[in-house]
Design an enzyme around this catalytic site. Sequence first.
Site, PDB file in Angstrom:
ATOM      1  N   ASP A  34     -21.623  44.824 -42.089  1.00 15.69           N
ATOM      2  CA  ASP A  34     -22.464  45.890 -42.642  1.00 15.69           C
ATOM      3  C   ASP A  34     -23.006  46.774 -41.522  1.00 15.69           C
ATOM      4  O   ASP A  34     -23.025  48.006 -41.625  1.00 15.69           O
ATOM      5  CB  ASP A  34     -23.647  45.280 -43.412  1.00 15.69           C
ATOM      6  CG  ASP A  34     -23.254  44.871 -44.818  1.00 15.69           C
ATOM      7  OD1 ASP A  34     -22.087  45.106 -45.191  1.00 15.69           O
ATOM      8  OD2 ASP A  34     -24.103  44.311 -45.522  1.00 15.69           O
ATOM      9  N   ASP A  38     -22.322  50.687 -41.043  1.00 10.25           N
ATOM     10  CA  ASP A  38     -23.415  51.673 -41.081  1.00 10.25           C
ATOM     11  C   ASP A  38     -23.431  52.544 -39.826  1.00 10.25           C
ATOM     12  O   ASP A  38     -23.729  53.745 -39.889  1.00 10.25           O
ATOM     13  CB  ASP A  38     -24.757  50.962 -41.252  1.00 10.25           C
ATOM     14  CG  ASP A  38     -24.905  50.343 -42.634  1.00 10.25           C
ATOM     15  OD1 ASP A  38     -24.220  50.817 -43.554  1.00 10.25           O
ATOM     16  OD2 ASP A  38     -25.675  49.376 -42.778  1.00 10.25           O
ATOM     17  N   SER A  83     -26.171  54.718 -54.186  1.00 16.31           N
ATOM     18  CA  SER A  83     -26.488  53.718 -53.175  1.00 16.31           C
ATOM     19  C   SER A  83     -27.813  54.078 -52.519  1.00 16.31           C
ATOM     20  O   SER A  83     -28.337  55.173 -52.701  1.00 16.31           O
ATOM     21  CB  SER A  83     -25.378  53.657 -52.129  1.00 16.31           C
ATOM     22  OG  SER A  83     -25.298  54.893 -51.446  1.00 16.31           O
ATOM     23  N   LEU A  84     -28.338  53.160 -51.731  1.00 18.97           N
ATOM     24  CA  LEU A  84     -29.581  53.408 -51.007  1.00 18.97           C
ATOM     25  C   LEU A  84     -29.277  53.725 -49.551  1.00 18.97           C
ATOM     26  O   LEU A  84     -28.376  53.140 -48.953  1.00 18.97           O
ATOM     27  CB  LEU A  84     -30.492  52.180 -51.064  1.00 18.97           C
ATOM     28  CG  LEU A  84     -31.028  51.771 -52.438  1.00 18.97           C
ATOM     29  CD1 LEU A  84     -31.888  50.527 -52.295  1.00 18.97           C
ATOM     30  CD2 LEU A  84     -31.834  52.893 -53.063  1.00 18.97           C
ATOM     31  N   GLU A 113     -38.655  44.443 -52.908  1.00 16.46           N
ATOM     32  CA  GLU A 113     -37.819  43.445 -53.562  1.00 16.46           C
ATOM     33  C   GLU A 113     -36.779  42.930 -52.578  1.00 16.46           C
ATOM     34  O   GLU A 113     -36.425  43.617 -51.617  1.00 16.46           O
ATOM     35  CB  GLU A 113     -37.114  44.054 -54.773  1.00 16.46           C
ATOM     36  CG  GLU A 113     -38.052  44.706 -55.785  1.00 16.46           C
ATOM     37  CD  GLU A 113     -37.297  45.590 -56.764  1.00 16.46           C
ATOM     38  OE1 GLU A 113     -36.313  45.107 -57.363  1.00 16.46           O
ATOM     39  OE2 GLU A 113     -37.679  46.769 -56.916  1.00 16.46           O
ATOM     40  N   LYS A 115     -33.126  42.194 -51.222  1.00 18.53           N
ATOM     41  CA  LYS A 115     -31.833  42.872 -51.364  1.00 18.53           C
ATOM     42  C   LYS A 115     -30.754  41.799 -51.478  1.00 18.53           C
ATOM     43  O   LYS A 115     -30.335  41.212 -50.482  1.00 18.53           O
ATOM     44  CB  LYS A 115     -31.569  43.782 -50.165  1.00 18.53           C
ATOM     45  CG  LYS A 115     -30.318  44.622 -50.309  1.00 18.53           C
ATOM     46  CD  LYS A 115     -30.149  45.563 -49.125  1.00 18.53           C
ATOM     47  CE  LYS A 115     -28.911  46.432 -49.303  1.00 18.53           C
ATOM     48  NZ  LYS A 115     -27.662  45.652 -49.372  1.00 18.53           N
ATOM     49  N   ASP A 117     -27.263  39.903 -51.920  1.00 17.79           N
ATOM     50  CA  ASP A 117     -25.922  40.153 -51.388  1.00 17.79           C
ATOM     51  C   ASP A 117     -24.899  39.762 -52.444  1.00 17.79           C
ATOM     52  O   ASP A 117     -24.362  38.657 -52.448  1.00 17.79           O
ATOM     53  CB  ASP A 117     -25.709  39.349 -50.104  1.00 17.79           C
ATOM     54  CG  ASP A 117     -24.482  39.824 -49.341  1.00 17.79           C
ATOM     55  OD1 ASP A 117     -23.962  40.904 -49.669  1.00 17.79           O
ATOM     56  OD2 ASP A 117     -24.041  39.111 -48.422  1.00 17.79           O
ATOM     57  N   ARG A 136     -20.228  49.089 -60.200  1.00 18.72           N
ATOM     58  CA  ARG A 136     -20.598  50.338 -59.533  1.00 18.72           C
ATOM     59  C   ARG A 136     -19.404  51.269 -59.388  1.00 18.72           C
ATOM     60  O   ARG A 136     -19.507  52.473 -59.602  1.00 18.72           O
ATOM     61  CB  ARG A 136     -21.175  50.050 -58.140  1.00 18.72           C
ATOM     62  CG  ARG A 136     -21.581  51.330 -57.400  1.00 18.72           C
ATOM     63  CD  ARG A 136     -21.825  51.078 -55.921  1.00 18.72           C
ATOM     64  NE  ARG A 136     -22.938  50.208 -55.694  1.00 18.72           N
ATOM     65  CZ  ARG A 136     -24.205  50.599 -55.668  1.00 18.72           C
ATOM     66  NH1 ARG A 136     -24.498  51.860 -55.886  1.00 18.72           N
ATOM     67  NH2 ARG A 136     -25.163  49.741 -55.431  1.00 18.72           N
ATOM     68  N   TYR A 225     -32.959  44.363 -61.946  1.00 13.56           N
ATOM     69  CA  TYR A 225     -34.041  44.945 -61.155  1.00 13.56           C
ATOM     70  C   TYR A 225     -34.337  46.427 -61.398  1.00 13.56           C
ATOM     71  O   TYR A 225     -35.190  46.992 -60.731  1.00 13.56           O
ATOM     72  CB  TYR A 225     -33.781  44.745 -59.660  1.00 13.56           C
ATOM     73  CG  TYR A 225     -32.416  45.175 -59.182  1.00 13.56           C
ATOM     74  CD1 TYR A 225     -32.027  46.506 -59.174  1.00 13.56           C
ATOM     75  CD2 TYR A 225     -31.494  44.221 -58.730  1.00 13.56           C
ATOM     76  CE1 TYR A 225     -30.789  46.889 -58.733  1.00 13.56           C
ATOM     77  CE2 TYR A 225     -30.237  44.593 -58.283  1.00 13.56           C
ATOM     78  CZ  TYR A 225     -29.892  45.927 -58.288  1.00 13.56           C
ATOM     79  OH  TYR A 225     -28.654  46.322 -57.863  1.00 13.56           O
ATOM     80  N   LYS A 290     -39.197  50.685 -52.806  1.00  8.13           N
ATOM     81  CA  LYS A 290     -39.160  51.783 -53.770  1.00  8.13           C
ATOM     82  C   LYS A 290     -40.565  52.330 -54.001  1.00  8.13           C
ATOM     83  O   LYS A 290     -41.514  51.548 -54.106  1.00  8.13           O
ATOM     84  CB  LYS A 290     -38.594  51.315 -55.121  1.00  8.13           C
ATOM     85  CG  LYS A 290     -37.203  50.727 -55.069  1.00  8.13           C
ATOM     86  CD  LYS A 290     -36.837  50.060 -56.392  1.00  8.13           C
ATOM     87  CE  LYS A 290     -35.492  49.365 -56.300  1.00  8.13           C
ATOM     88  NZ  LYS A 290     -35.203  48.553 -57.510  1.00  8.13           N
ATOM     89  N   LYS A 314     -32.345  46.437 -43.628  1.00 10.54           N
ATOM     90  CA  LYS A 314     -31.352  45.373 -43.513  1.00 10.54           C
ATOM     91  C   LYS A 314     -31.626  44.551 -42.255  1.00 10.54           C
ATOM     92  O   LYS A 314     -31.896  45.101 -41.184  1.00 10.54           O
ATOM     93  CB  LYS A 314     -29.945  45.962 -43.486  1.00 10.54           C
ATOM     94  CG  LYS A 314     -29.625  46.770 -44.752  1.00 10.54           C
ATOM     95  CD  LYS A 314     -28.225  47.301 -44.782  1.00 10.54           C
ATOM     96  CE  LYS A 314     -27.244  46.230 -45.201  1.00 10.54           C
ATOM     97  NZ  LYS A 314     -25.892  46.792 -45.435  1.00 10.54           N
ATOM     98  N   CYS A 408       6.026  51.875 -30.049  1.00  8.58           N
ATOM     99  CA  CYS A 408       5.532  51.456 -31.360  1.00  8.58           C
ATOM    100  C   CYS A 408       5.901  50.002 -31.623  1.00  8.58           C
ATOM    101  O   CYS A 408       7.078  49.625 -31.484  1.00  8.58           O
ATOM    102  CB  CYS A 408       6.118  52.355 -32.447  1.00  8.58           C
ATOM    103  SG  CYS A 408       5.706  51.831 -34.126  1.00  8.58           S
ATOM    104  N   CYS A 411       8.661  50.117 -34.697  1.00  8.31           N
ATOM    105  CA  CYS A 411      10.002  50.722 -34.625  1.00  8.31           C
ATOM    106  C   CYS A 411      10.494  50.959 -33.205  1.00  8.31           C
ATOM    107  O   CYS A 411      11.636  51.376 -33.017  1.00  8.31           O
ATOM    108  CB  CYS A 411      10.017  52.034 -35.412  1.00  8.31           C
ATOM    109  SG  CYS A 411       9.028  53.353 -34.664  1.00  8.31           S
ATOM    110  N   CYS A 426       2.604  56.966 -33.278  1.00 10.63           N
ATOM    111  CA  CYS A 426       4.061  56.861 -33.297  1.00 10.63           C
ATOM    112  C   CYS A 426       4.598  58.121 -33.959  1.00 10.63           C
ATOM    113  O   CYS A 426       4.288  58.383 -35.126  1.00 10.63           O
ATOM    114  CB  CYS A 426       4.502  55.622 -34.074  1.00 10.63           C
ATOM    115  SG  CYS A 426       6.286  55.567 -34.376  1.00 10.63           S
ATOM    116  N   CYS A 432       9.698  55.070 -39.191  1.00 10.42           N
ATOM    117  CA  CYS A 432       8.813  53.928 -38.915  1.00 10.42           C
ATOM    118  C   CYS A 432       8.371  53.338 -40.259  1.00 10.42           C
ATOM    119  O   CYS A 432       7.657  54.003 -41.028  1.00 10.42           O
ATOM    120  CB  CYS A 432       7.614  54.393 -38.102  1.00 10.42           C
ATOM    121  SG  CYS A 432       6.546  53.051 -37.535  1.00 10.42           S
TER     122      CYS A 432
END
Length: 672
Positions: A34, A38, A83-84, A113, A115, A117, A136, A225, A290, A314, A408, A411, A426, A432
């Site tokens: 995460d 971010d 999203s937040l 609150e 968060k 996961d 979502r 929530y 919030k 976070k 590469c 290839c 490449c 390729c």
Amino acid sequence: MSPAEAAIRIEELTKELNTYNYQYYVLANPTISDYDFDLKLKELDALEQQFPQFLDPDSPTQKVGGDITQRFDTVRHRWPMLSLSNTYSEQELRDFDNRVRKAIGNDFEYVCELKFDGLSISITYENGVLKRAVTRGDGVQGDDVTANVRTIKSIPNRLKPNGYPDLFEIRGEIFMHRAAFQRLNNERIENGEMAYANPRNFAAGTIKLQDSAEVARRPLDCFLYFLYSNERNRLFSNHWDSLQAVKAWGFHVSEHMALCSSIDEVLAFIAKWEQGRYDLSYDIDGIVIKVNDYGQQEELGFTAKSPRWAISYKYKAEQAETKFLSVSYQVGRTGAVTPVANLSPVLLAGTTVKRASLHNANEIARLDLREGDMVFVEKGGEIIPKITAVNLLKRKPESQPISYPLTCPECGTSLVRKPGEAVHYCPNDEGCPPQIVGRMQHFIGRKAMDIEGMGDETIETFFKQGLLHNITDIYSLKDKQETLVRLDRFGQKSIENMLAGIEKSKEKPFEKVLFALGIRYVGETIAKKLASHFKNMDALAAASKEEIESVYEIGERIAESVTEYFAKDVHREQLERLRQHGLHLAIEEKTNERLGDALSGKTFVISGVFEHFSREELTSLIESHGGKLLSSISGKLDYLVAGDKMGPSKLAKAEKLKVPIISEQELLSMIN
């Protein structure tokens, strides 16, 4: 950084972040932490602000989630699932608090609150009965997983009469307790199946299963929530009261939350749970903050992807030390060669880490990475972490710097690295294998030709079987049905659906076809601009670099890439075959209708809470009568449409600049 360098870096970051989003939201198999995600997102956002000519409306900075799968019905959210914005910094949290105070004054409260996961879900109830549950998705639309959600015991299928609205949506997070995750993962290992990396992935993978009976067998849980309803503001004045009510209605609401009157109280709550999270039976990765009052939330409003009245803090990633073993190299559809670090397995944040993306040769050089080094890795609950540094105290004297390959790995073609670019490429785009497959996968994608019944695995299979060599072959598959039915896992019905999807894709407009070609630097927005300017593929193909560069917001690198693409005979031949197959290679001009011109040439800002209309309804009303909405108050503004609980700062600024302040009734009078 020059504009050319910025364009390259923006494309790199966009590609990476879109891939990470797909792995996280669709595959439930994230490959980056995460924190690392971010940081990349913030870097991209900063570059887009500095070089707005390269901002694509479909950039990851403008999105609120990932993609949607092709296995479930797609449903549009009545209220978008935004999203937040998030932070790892106390100072940024205080900056957020200052912005809130500047907009609405000092008389407000925060609700804090945990968060969770897990997997975000939106559930609709009509007359107390669960009608629909949607993931979502991309924030605008998601997957209908109602049958699976009905099996989760903590989500009521029918509510007892208790004063709830006739129609409402409630948002929550589906998750799996760690003990259940461990037990089920052990079963998978015993059965010879691949283990999930963490409870979040297991929960996300479970909710996307086609067999709801299997979903019922797995003990998922869900915290609810947030409430949405047209009647919400009539029933409650704030978020805290709504949470107490939905708990009384029978929903599973977390007991770990707090009502805070200052940012210091918020920080105390964050500090409490930084250690307390390890005592929970489920995973959290931060705290959500919030603004409590609904009217104040309305006043603060939204950015394109997140509310201004909420933020998530976070917790910082855990760190471990392990041995760097070697580098592998992956080739993408544009020919970009991406190095991946292979690590000695190490337990980090509850999961075993074996790989890390190294991005490019510059990152390897920056780290001065050498095989056999002991390295520090960080992660924030996902699978692939970031190598943050080398432990030089443990480096062996005989270790040698890593030499980036000259050819590469797929290839054998000599790699190129243009001046000012960080990535090796490449150039063998027509020979390729991963580039050929990647271009075809891009071509059929949802944002391109959107061919239903055909996925990435199908493309790979058909390529290996010699049925597909380039994008034009997709439209010849109808002549190869006898071969298709002999392939494993391809029944008559699935073949018919795929061929119908291929035929339907011929209806896509010119700009979609142009984007689907996968020309480097030509994203959806650039494709629309080029289509709008040149009107058809022939005119674009015949245009010089200077003519293309003269188009508004088209830079030198984009123009150069487009002319290089059309200069190749193989591409011109493919376009001619696409024309013969019936694809649209010219734009269809359309005119937009509106209800009237009463507000033509006038500009407006909407602020506050209104008696008869929502802000969205007022916005639509103004635009449909020729008016234009502005984001802020300035001397150029014609009218401020003011409602109840309007922020004092906006009012003061409007009065200072002598901007006319009108009510919703006065706006209606202007229209009528």
